[in-house]
Design a protein around this motif. Structure first.
Motif, PDB file in Angstrom:
ATOM      1  N   LYS A 137       0.868  -1.185   0.000  1.00 47.38           N
ATOM      2  CA  LYS A 137       0.000   0.000   0.000  1.00 47.38           C
ATOM      3  C   LYS A 137       0.901   1.229   0.000  1.00 47.38           C
ATOM      4  N   VAL A 138       0.530   2.234  -0.777  1.00 44.36           N
ATOM      5  CA  VAL A 138       1.302   3.477  -0.781  1.00 44.36           C
ATOM      6  C   VAL A 138       0.364   4.632  -0.456  1.00 44.36           C
ATOM      7  N   LYS A 139       0.771   5.451   0.506  1.00 44.69           N
ATOM      8  CA  LYS A 139      -0.003   6.630   0.872  1.00 44.69           C
ATOM      9  C   LYS A 139       0.401   7.757  -0.080  1.00 44.69           C
ATOM     10  N   VAL A 140      -0.551   8.379  -0.737  1.00 43.66           N
ATOM     11  CA  VAL A 140      -0.224   9.507  -1.624  1.00 43.66           C
ATOM     12  C   VAL A 140      -1.122  10.694  -1.264  1.00 43.66           C
ATOM     13  N   ILE A 141      -0.832  11.850  -1.859  1.00 45.29           N
ATOM     14  CA  ILE A 141      -1.629  13.041  -1.507  1.00 45.29           C
ATOM     15  C   ILE A 141      -3.069  12.871  -2.006  1.00 45.29           C
ATOM     16  N   ASP A 142      -3.217  12.484  -3.280  1.00 46.05           N
ATOM     17  CA  ASP A 142      -4.562  12.323  -3.825  1.00 46.05           C
ATOM     18  C   ASP A 142      -4.612  11.068  -4.691  1.00 46.05           C
ATOM     19  N   ARG A 143      -5.190   9.997  -4.130  1.00 38.75           N
ATOM     20  CA  ARG A 143      -5.148   8.729  -4.869  1.00 38.75           C
ATOM     21  C   ARG A 143      -5.995   8.762  -6.140  1.00 38.75           C
ATOM     22  N   SER A 144      -6.958   9.720  -6.186  1.00 39.11           N
ATOM     23  CA  SER A 144      -7.820   9.773  -7.375  1.00 39.11           C
ATOM     24  C   SER A 144      -7.068  10.326  -8.585  1.00 39.11           C
TER      25      SER A 144
ATOM     26  N   VAL B 226      -2.978   3.802  -2.371  1.00 38.19           N
ATOM     27  CA  VAL B 226      -2.839   3.215  -3.701  1.00 38.19           C
ATOM     28  C   VAL B 226      -2.312   1.802  -3.471  1.00 38.19           C
ATOM     29  N   ARG B 227      -2.921   0.810  -4.111  1.00 39.76           N
ATOM     30  CA  ARG B 227      -2.446  -0.566  -3.946  1.00 39.76           C
ATOM     31  C   ARG B 227      -1.519  -0.936  -5.108  1.00 39.76           C
ATOM     32  N   VAL B 228      -0.442  -1.608  -4.757  1.00 39.32           N
ATOM     33  CA  VAL B 228       0.501  -2.104  -5.762  1.00 39.32           C
ATOM     34  C   VAL B 228       0.471  -3.623  -5.691  1.00 39.32           C
ATOM     35  N   TYR B 229       0.334  -4.279  -6.833  1.00 38.37           N
ATOM     36  CA  TYR B 229       0.355  -5.747  -6.869  1.00 38.37           C
ATOM     37  C   TYR B 229       1.422  -6.182  -7.856  1.00 38.37           C
ATOM     38  N   ALA B 230       2.248  -7.135  -7.425  1.00 41.50           N
ATOM     39  CA  ALA B 230       3.283  -7.661  -8.337  1.00 41.50           C
ATOM     40  C   ALA B 230       3.358  -9.163  -8.230  1.00 41.50           C
ATOM     41  N   GLU B 231       3.666  -9.778  -9.356  1.00 40.01           N
ATOM     42  CA  GLU B 231       3.841 -11.231  -9.441  1.00 40.01           C
ATOM     43  C   GLU B 231       5.134 -11.492 -10.203  1.00 40.01           C
ATOM     44  N   ALA B 232       5.851 -12.521  -9.838  1.00 45.57           N
ATOM     45  CA  ALA B 232       7.045 -12.910 -10.599  1.00 45.57           C
ATOM     46  C   ALA B 232       7.353 -14.361 -10.282  1.00 45.57           C
TER      47      ALA B 232
ATOM     48  N   GLN C 144       7.269   8.669  -5.655  1.00 46.57           N
ATOM     49  CA  GLN C 144       7.998   9.792  -6.248  1.00 46.57           C
ATOM     50  C   GLN C 144       7.102  10.685  -7.073  1.00 46.57           C
ATOM     51  N   LEU C 145       6.184  10.049  -7.790  1.00 45.59           N
ATOM     52  CA  LEU C 145       5.326  10.797  -8.706  1.00 45.59           C
ATOM     53  C   LEU C 145       4.162  11.483  -7.986  1.00 45.59           C
ATOM     54  N   LEU C 146       3.599  10.810  -6.975  1.00 49.22           N
ATOM     55  CA  LEU C 146       2.353  11.312  -6.373  1.00 49.22           C
ATOM     56  C   LEU C 146       2.413  11.562  -4.867  1.00 49.22           C
ATOM     57  N   GLY C 147       3.490  11.088  -4.236  1.00 46.95           N
ATOM     58  CA  GLY C 147       3.572  11.179  -2.764  1.00 46.95           C
ATOM     59  C   GLY C 147       3.653  12.598  -2.298  1.00 46.95           C
TER      60      GLY C 147
END
Ligand SMILES: CC(=O)N[C@H]1[C@@H](OP(=O)(O)O)O[C@H](CO)[C@@H](O)[C@@H]1O
Ligand SMILES: [Mg+2]
Length: 564
Positions: A485-492, A536-542, A561-564
């Protein structure tokens, strides 16, 4: 004319009155998300009261059809509570009413609320103030704030002239959805009818298990983690009547057994993958199931070793795969059987998943030649898509899901079963397959995902196939994955497309995700704003856990970096 004016006046008075009884505390903001309104239970009364108004209006709009209200916060901590509305078909409230739900819940004062309702009824053509009727069925889970919130909902419903509230008591979420659906179909809709349907159709499923498949005692033993919620309570009520299965309920919600959802339940076991409250090394090797607090989610697990506290997990994807295999097999028996009575039953079978489905499950299902489609996260999207098929099976990886059968398919199945039973084929493989599908359609809750009915269908299918937990678990191996999970200023500010698998805005973010993903074998990664949390949720598979972790971390870093 005068009588109508009187009624309109009365309607306005009631709305102003109820709104002043439940003022909105300053700073409170509600949003009708995938799970309805949810917050600290002590702050929920204004939103629940307004949900009562909303549900009654929805029923008036739909010519008095029964609408449902469930007071629950599912897998959230015991102090939280929430409310969501079920439409007359037993599904989630139509999405185009959600903006009104938000506006109503956040109306700052009685006057604003009244104006909002008057404008909405005008726009939607709702005959308010006339000789309409409305009925709302209510259910709540075991939370301590449930009773007081039920009262708030009743006051909201009663603020609409002609509305009639029916308190169905303490129930699982899916029970209430089932009752709403049945009531509107004009069929039996009480709790004891629900239990009878489950018990009878489960018995029929077991009667149709081939004789050589009957399992030993261990195969019949199932330990169920009830999350100290309502699902365990209901299972305790009916388990003695479920023949052919030996159910032990842990975290059953009984006094002293533990706190609702605390260190137990489907959400805990799916996320943590460790032994939880109520389970010990003594349970190694026994098949276990876990429900969430309102019993609409189901996962299975098995304590894998006595020394480590790890569990092997069977999530929603594998439950879906089991159901798909079973249904496909019955259709194949019906359509490809070499019997003289050559009847066929054409059926479009659709599998619906979200981007969170493990890639290995999707591959497995596609390898079976099944049609697999994707929707955004949230049961309302999956359910709607599944309805497009003769038989639609949907599940979220976290254990929300069910099977839906079209009316037309069920009526063809019914005719086929009748024909087969009256001809010499009675007792044939084809007849048995048709009867199994019929029993499955009655066992599974077609209104919404239901952990109790889902659990019984799983148990019946495992017995039918003569499978152990291990056989089921080994259907395919999950690809290692990681969720962050990533906390950002505006997830929308993140906009997604292609069922949330791609970011369309900001476009540079998708470029970064693509670049990172290209570095990994079997790499897959997506990000999306949560609909229920401010993250913001991040999902990764490998192909390895280390790689999945590293891919998720690097993409999370780009998001920050982009939205935080
Ligand atoms: C990744 C995940 O598990 N997301 C959950 C969660 O939604 P989010 O929008 O991701 O917060 O809550 C929903 C409601 O319970 C459930 O339907 C969904 O599957
Ligand atoms: Mg739930």
């Amino acid at each position: 004319m005068a009588a109508n004016q009187e009624q309109e006046k009365e309607q306005r008075r009631r709305l102003l009155d109820v709104a002043s009884r439940f003022p909105l505390p300053s700073g409170c903001r509600f949003s009708y998300g995938t799970a309805g309104f949810r917050a600290d239970g002590a702050t929920m009364a204004p939103a629940v009261c307004r949900a009562g108004i909303l549900a009654a209006l929805r029923s008036v709009k739909l010519a008095g059809a029964a609408v449902g209200i469930v007071i629950t916060a599912s897998h959230n901590p015991v102090g939280d509570n929430g409310v969501k509305i079920a439409d007359p078909d037993g599904g989630m409230m139509a999405q185009h009413w959600e903006p009104f739900a938000d506006a109503l819940a956040n109306a700052p004062d009685p006057d604003a609320l009244l104006q909002l309702v008057l404008q909405f009824v005008k726009d939607e053509g709702i005959p308010l103030g006339g000789h309409h009727t409305a009925q709302v069925l209510l259910g709540r889970d075991t939370r301590p704030t449930g009773e007081y919130l039920l009262d708030a909902a009743l006051q909201g419903i009663n603020a609409i002239v002609g509305a009639h509230a029916i308190d169905m008591g303490i129930l699982t979420t899916p029970q209430l959805h089932w009752m709403v659906r049945n009531k509107n179909k004009g069929i039996k809709a009480s709790e004891s009818d629900y239990f009878t349907q489950l018990i009878d159709s489960f018995r029929r499923m077991l009667e149709l298990v081939p004789k050589d498949k009957g399992g030993d005692e261990l195969a019949k033993k199932l330990i169920v983690d009830g999350a100290n919620g309502i699902g365990g309570v209901k299972l305790e009520q009916i388990k003695a009547e479920l023949s052919g299965i030996d159910i032990i309920v842990r975290n059953s919600g009984k006094e002293g057994e533990g706190i609702l959802n605390h260190m137990c339940g489907a959400d805990f076991v799916q996320k943590e993958r460790v032994t939880h409250h109520g389970f010990s090394p003594e349970d190694v090797g026994v098949r276990c199931a876990s429900l969430d607090g309102d019993a609409d989610r189901l996962v299975y697990f098995c304590v894998s070793s006595a020394s480590e506290n790890k569990v092997d997990l069977v999530d929603g994807d594998k439950i879906l795969s089991l159901f798909a295999l079973f249904i496909r097999e019955q259709l194949d028996i019906i359509n490809n059987s070499g019997s003289q009575v050559n009847k066929s039953l054409p059926a479009r079978l659709g599998i619906v998943q979200t981007a969170y489905a493990n890639g290995a499950s999707t591959q497995f299902l596609k390898n079976l030649g099944l049609e697999v489609v994707f929707t955004p996260t949230g049961v309302k999207y999956l359910h709607k898509k599944a309805l497009e098929y003769d038989i639609g099976i949907y599940f979220e990886a976290n254990g929300h899901g069910t099977v839906v059968f079209s009316e037309e398919f069920l009526s063809q199945l019914d005719s086929l079963s009748n024909e087969l039973s009256s001809e010499t084929a009675n007792g044939s493989a084809q007849y048995h397959a048709a009867m199994r599908l019929m029993a499955a359609s009655q066992l599974i809750n077609q209104a919404v995902g239901d952990a109790l009915s889902g659990l019984l269908l799983v148990e019946a299918i495992l017995q039918y196939k003569g499978w152990s937990f291990q056989n089921w678990c080994e259907l395919y191996s999950d690809l290692p994955s990681r969720q962050l999970k990533v906390k950002v200023i505006d997830r929308s500010s993140i906009v997604t497309t292609d069922s949330e698998t791609k970011v369309s805005q900001p476009s540079s973010l998708q470029e970064s995700i693509d670049k990172e993903t290209a570095n990994y074998t079997h790499g897959r990664c997506f990000v999306r704003p949560s609909g229920t949390e401010d993250v913001v949720r991040v999902y990764a598979e490998a192909s390895t856990q280390v790689e999945a972790d590293s891919l998720a971390r690097s993409v999370a870093h780009h998001v920050e970096q982009l939205l935080g």
